[in-house]
Design a protein around this motif. Sequence first.
Motif, PDB file in Angstrom:
ATOM      1  N   SER A 146       0.834  -1.204   0.000  1.00 23.69           N
ATOM      2  CA  SER A 146       0.000   0.000   0.000  1.00 23.69           C
ATOM      3  C   SER A 146       0.868   1.254   0.000  1.00 23.69           C
ATOM      4  CB  SER A 146      -0.930   0.016   1.221  1.00 23.69           C
ATOM      5  OG  SER A 146      -1.807  -1.096   1.218  1.00 23.69           O
ATOM      6  N   ASP A 181      -8.624   2.510  -7.154  1.00 22.95           N
ATOM      7  CA  ASP A 181      -8.329   1.136  -6.731  1.00 22.95           C
ATOM      8  C   ASP A 181      -9.180   0.231  -7.610  1.00 22.95           C
ATOM      9  OD1 ASP A 181      -7.706  -1.225  -5.499  1.00 22.95           O
ATOM     10  OD2 ASP A 181      -7.965  -0.467  -3.469  1.00 22.95           O
ATOM     11  N   LYS A 208      -6.417  -2.071   1.367  1.00 24.42           N
ATOM     12  CA  LYS A 208      -5.402  -1.176   0.802  1.00 24.42           C
ATOM     13  C   LYS A 208      -5.990   0.196   0.504  1.00 24.42           C
ATOM     14  CE  LYS A 208      -2.948  -5.091  -1.203  1.00 24.42           C
ATOM     15  NZ  LYS A 208      -3.976  -6.081  -0.780  1.00 24.42           N
TER      16      LYS A 208
END
Length: 449
Positions: free
Chosen positions: A242, A255, A263
């Motif tokens: 991350s 994402d 994350k």
Amino acid sequence: MAGSSKKKSPLRRPSTGGARVNRGAAGPRYGVISLVAQLIDLLNLFDGPADAVISRFFKDHPELGGRDRPVVAEAAYCWLRYRYRINHLAQSGEGGPTVMRQAKLALLWSGAPEAIWSAGRSEDNEWLSRVIHVPVDNLSQEPKTCLPAWLYEQITTEFGPDRALSFAQAVLSAAPLDLRVNTLKASTQEVVAGLAAQGIEVLPIAGLEDGLRAVGKPVVGRTEMFQEGLFEVQDAGSQWVSKLVAPRRGDLVIDFCAGAGGKTLAVAAAMKNTGRVVALDTSERRLQKFRPRAARSGMSNFYTMVINDEADPRLNKYFSKADRVVVDVPCSGMGTLRRNPDLKFRQGPQGVAELVEKQKSILHHACQLVKPDGRLVYITCSVLKQENEEIVEWFLANNPEFRLRRWTEVLNPADRPASADQTADTFRLWPEDGESDGFFAAVLQRSKS
């Protein structure tokens, strides 16, 4: 343990002392063995994730109380980790139901009290006293390593026999419990002190300013600090990859395969709730798990969207606009075998080959969202080159506008795990090297024009 000519089968592993069992007559104790055997039979079907199978089993057996359930669950996971060895040894004798012997061996190795695994058939106890002296190195490959032949051979081919053996030995242990402090709400010192006040000891993780490792396996999810979003449960390896996203305040971060958002939350905390984080996934169920986590954490700069697939036309509005695109692709999960030991039986070469094609397709579409001079961070929790270095090589050959940026250029020396190869361009963690899950990551930078 596997790989040592001096050590023998770890049948005398001492009790962890963490779980207690009903202390009635021998009948209830023998009943626990029988229930473990029933659960083993269900797990042996490999028709779903082990945690879901175990959860359903407990719902179907309310007679298992709060003290017995941890014993049964630990034995089930122990059986999954040592399945090849346990099944081999359970067949090395006359008489007695094989699955009951498997259950006894799993209970013994998982640290259950002797009153549990010594109950029941005397023939099984006589057999147990014999097999504890079987040297591990006398066993064939699968009982010795407890890995499927295809996986052990592939790791041996790609990384050599020493790495294959050390990996096999490492994933026979349970994963530690790691926490990430939510810096939007608390400092690391505040979380350490708050947990200590509740009798929960945590230790710092070198290289992770916000990372903590619990001593033992405390139930942290029921604490007020967790419910208030002061920390999340997140493996150290997941925290490190991350960090490789390295977002700036005000960035647009997408994402692409957000899942339950572990994350995503770490990235949002690094951005101090500025900019925008877009969490995409093809599963509404997974995103439903993320939304309450985000609300609990105090994260307010996010947007979620369920997409049909990686080619969903609704993604067109983000073309060439994202500062960072995180692509944590669906993978074999071979780096997570300590916490998901069933994956090594539910996955095979054909399944990995199919995943590779999916990974390529996701990368092909996700990279189109990256703006000039932006970055794409490719992540897997696999240890196989087929899903890692070979994918990156394929991507760079087909996308000349991207270059591979060394991971050490992204993370400061103080923020790097000591176990990762500092000379490599890509980032890789092994379970045996740094006490985290196995992870791979590559930082892919798009040219400025």
